[in-house]
Design a protein around this motif. Sequence first.
Motif, PDB file in Angstrom:
ATOM      1  N   PHE A  38      42.890 -56.121  62.966  1.00 14.17           N
ATOM      2  CA  PHE A  38      44.224 -55.967  62.405  1.00 14.17           C
ATOM      3  C   PHE A  38      45.007 -54.918  63.193  1.00 14.17           C
ATOM      4  O   PHE A  38      44.432 -54.051  63.854  1.00 14.17           O
ATOM      5  CB  PHE A  38      44.137 -55.535  60.943  1.00 14.17           C
ATOM      6  CG  PHE A  38      43.708 -56.627  60.004  1.00 14.17           C
ATOM      7  CD1 PHE A  38      44.625 -57.258  59.187  1.00 14.17           C
ATOM      8  CD2 PHE A  38      42.380 -57.021  59.927  1.00 14.17           C
ATOM      9  CE1 PHE A  38      44.241 -58.259  58.313  1.00 14.17           C
ATOM     10  CE2 PHE A  38      41.979 -58.022  59.061  1.00 14.17           C
ATOM     11  CZ  PHE A  38      42.917 -58.650  58.254  1.00 14.17           C
ATOM     12  N   SER A  39      46.328 -54.981  63.088  1.00 17.16           N
ATOM     13  CA  SER A  39      47.168 -53.984  63.741  1.00 17.16           C
ATOM     14  C   SER A  39      46.991 -52.625  63.066  1.00 17.16           C
ATOM     15  O   SER A  39      46.446 -52.537  61.951  1.00 17.16           O
ATOM     16  CB  SER A  39      48.641 -54.394  63.654  1.00 17.16           C
ATOM     17  OG  SER A  39      49.095 -54.340  62.313  1.00 17.16           O
ATOM     18  N   THR A  40      47.479 -51.584  63.728  1.00 17.15           N
ATOM     19  CA  THR A  40      47.395 -50.241  63.149  1.00 17.15           C
ATOM     20  C   THR A  40      48.121 -50.179  61.815  1.00 17.15           C
ATOM     21  O   THR A  40      47.613 -49.635  60.823  1.00 17.15           O
ATOM     22  CB  THR A  40      48.003 -49.203  64.111  1.00 17.15           C
ATOM     23  OG1 THR A  40      47.229 -49.184  65.315  1.00 17.15           O
ATOM     24  CG2 THR A  40      48.014 -47.812  63.484  1.00 17.15           C
ATOM     25  N   ALA A  41      49.331 -50.755  61.758  1.00 22.01           N
ATOM     26  CA  ALA A  41      50.123 -50.715  60.524  1.00 22.01           C
ATOM     27  C   ALA A  41      49.442 -51.485  59.399  1.00 22.01           C
ATOM     28  O   ALA A  41      49.356 -51.003  58.263  1.00 22.01           O
ATOM     29  CB  ALA A  41      51.522 -51.276  60.791  1.00 22.01           C
ATOM     30  N   ASP A  42      48.944 -52.689  59.689  1.00 22.64           N
ATOM     31  CA  ASP A  42      48.292 -53.486  58.649  1.00 22.64           C
ATOM     32  C   ASP A  42      46.993 -52.839  58.189  1.00 22.64           C
ATOM     33  O   ASP A  42      46.681 -52.823  56.989  1.00 22.64           O
ATOM     34  CB  ASP A  42      48.008 -54.896  59.165  1.00 22.64           C
ATOM     35  CG  ASP A  42      49.270 -55.747  59.257  1.00 22.64           C
ATOM     36  OD1 ASP A  42      50.268 -55.387  58.611  1.00 22.64           O
ATOM     37  OD2 ASP A  42      49.258 -56.751  59.985  1.00 22.64           O
ATOM     38  N   SER A  43      46.217 -52.316  59.140  1.00 24.34           N
ATOM     39  CA  SER A  43      44.954 -51.660  58.779  1.00 24.34           C
ATOM     40  C   SER A  43      45.202 -50.453  57.888  1.00 24.34           C
ATOM     41  O   SER A  43      44.520 -50.256  56.879  1.00 24.34           O
ATOM     42  CB  SER A  43      44.203 -51.223  60.042  1.00 24.34           C
ATOM     43  OG  SER A  43      43.875 -52.321  60.851  1.00 24.34           O
ATOM     44  N   ALA A  44      46.204 -49.645  58.248  1.00 22.77           N
ATOM     45  CA  ALA A  44      46.520 -48.459  57.447  1.00 22.77           C
ATOM     46  C   ALA A  44      47.084 -48.848  56.091  1.00 22.77           C
ATOM     47  O   ALA A  44      46.767 -48.221  55.074  1.00 22.77           O
ATOM     48  CB  ALA A  44      47.519 -47.579  58.198  1.00 22.77           C
ATOM     49  N   GLY A  45      47.907 -49.895  56.050  1.00 23.33           N
ATOM     50  CA  GLY A  45      48.483 -50.334  54.780  1.00 23.33           C
ATOM     51  C   GLY A  45      47.427 -50.809  53.803  1.00 23.33           C
ATOM     52  O   GLY A  45      47.439 -50.442  52.629  1.00 23.33           O
ATOM     53  N   ILE A  46      46.491 -51.626  54.290  1.00 17.13           N
ATOM     54  CA  ILE A  46      45.413 -52.110  53.419  1.00 17.13           C
ATOM     55  C   ILE A  46      44.477 -50.964  53.048  1.00 17.13           C
ATOM     56  O   ILE A  46      44.004 -50.866  51.912  1.00 17.13           O
ATOM     57  CB  ILE A  46      44.640 -53.252  54.100  1.00 17.13           C
ATOM     58  CG1 ILE A  46      45.570 -54.433  54.370  1.00 17.13           C
ATOM     59  CG2 ILE A  46      43.469 -53.712  53.222  1.00 17.13           C
ATOM     60  CD1 ILE A  46      44.945 -55.540  55.194  1.00 17.13           C
ATOM     61  N   ALA A  47      44.214 -50.076  54.003  1.00 19.87           N
ATOM     62  CA  ALA A  47      43.348 -48.919  53.733  1.00 19.87           C
ATOM     63  C   ALA A  47      43.934 -48.029  52.646  1.00 19.87           C
ATOM     64  O   ALA A  47      43.197 -47.433  51.853  1.00 19.87           O
ATOM     65  CB  ALA A  47      43.127 -48.111  55.007  1.00 19.87           C
ATOM     66  N   ALA A  48      45.269 -47.948  52.575  1.00 22.53           N
ATOM     67  CA  ALA A  48      45.905 -47.150  51.518  1.00 22.53           C
ATOM     68  C   ALA A  48      45.594 -47.740  50.145  1.00 22.53           C
ATOM     69  O   ALA A  48      45.364 -47.013  49.175  1.00 22.53           O
ATOM     70  CB  ALA A  48      47.414 -47.087  51.735  1.00 22.53           C
ATOM     71  N   HIS A  49      45.577 -49.084  50.050  1.00 22.11           N
ATOM     72  CA  HIS A  49      45.233 -49.725  48.776  1.00 22.11           C
ATOM     73  C   HIS A  49      43.785 -49.418  48.386  1.00 22.11           C
ATOM     74  O   HIS A  49      43.491 -49.149  47.224  1.00 22.11           O
ATOM     75  CB  HIS A  49      45.402 -51.242  48.894  1.00 22.11           C
ATOM     76  CG  HIS A  49      46.827 -51.689  48.908  1.00 22.11           C
ATOM     77  ND1 HIS A  49      47.610 -51.718  47.779  1.00 22.11           N
ATOM     78  CD2 HIS A  49      47.622 -52.119  49.922  1.00 22.11           C
ATOM     79  CE1 HIS A  49      48.818 -52.155  48.086  1.00 22.11           C
ATOM     80  NE2 HIS A  49      48.855 -52.400  49.368  1.00 22.11           N
ATOM     81  N   TYR A  50      42.883 -49.479  49.353  1.00 19.83           N
ATOM     82  CA  TYR A  50      41.459 -49.277  49.058  1.00 19.83           C
ATOM     83  C   TYR A  50      41.101 -47.796  48.938  1.00 19.83           C
ATOM     84  O   TYR A  50      40.095 -47.447  48.340  1.00 19.83           O
ATOM     85  CB  TYR A  50      40.593 -49.964  50.114  1.00 19.83           C
ATOM     86  CG  TYR A  50      40.468 -51.444  49.852  1.00 19.83           C
ATOM     87  CD1 TYR A  50      39.394 -51.959  49.132  1.00 19.83           C
ATOM     88  CD2 TYR A  50      41.445 -52.328  50.291  1.00 19.83           C
ATOM     89  CE1 TYR A  50      39.303 -53.308  48.853  1.00 19.83           C
ATOM     90  CE2 TYR A  50      41.358 -53.684  50.025  1.00 19.83           C
ATOM     91  CZ  TYR A  50      40.288 -54.166  49.309  1.00 19.83           C
ATOM     92  OH  TYR A  50      40.205 -55.501  49.024  1.00 19.83           O
TER      93      TYR A  50
END
Length: 219
Positions: A38-50
């Motif tokens: 995943f891109s940096t933005a998508d990885s960080a966005g999903i990581a924020a949820h988890y």
Amino acid sequence: ELAHASLAVIAWPATVTIALGCITPLTAYVVLKRLGGFSTADSAGIAAHYGSVSAVTFIAAQSFCASVGTPVEGYLATLLTLLESPGIHIALAIGAIGVGGNRPVSETLHEILTGRTMVLLVGGLFVGYAMGDTGWTAVSPFFENGFKGALSIFILEMGVVAADSFADLKKVGAFLLAFGIGMPVVHGILGAVLGEWAGLSVGGSTVLAAMAASASYIA
């Protein structure tokens, strides 16, 4: 409940919870970025949820423990806040710095640390500590009765939003489904082990594990 807990009792559980709040977004980000591509933005966005905590899961875990007669420490809601804050903000920092271009890192971090989310989360702890039983009695009807109803309506709306995005599963479906099942198991086991190590009861460790495993709908 925080006002009733002594520092000696809450110190280790709080320390462990903050550590969990740092570990969960980092592990989620690394798995999504390195293994999922995943891109940096998508990885960080999903990581924020988890890295964040599901209030619904927290309530369900507490209800489960109550139904089986397993007592839970009253200050678990405080641990929820301590888990939530680093979970969101570390992921936001990774994403913002990773895609920030030429923007100064200090400016990005200042915006993240002084944003309304941080102010409300940390400020809420101080308000809860200072308000005491008298202050709680005045607002308890909303939190004990109205909150669950409002949350249920919100979750229905989130279901509609999620359904609108089903088509995106065609792009990353298999990996994302495996991640959504596997990552909570890893984080939940870690939460249970650390909760036990910090001296929480079986019920408290169970709820902390559920919080660590959960992903926020709101983050």
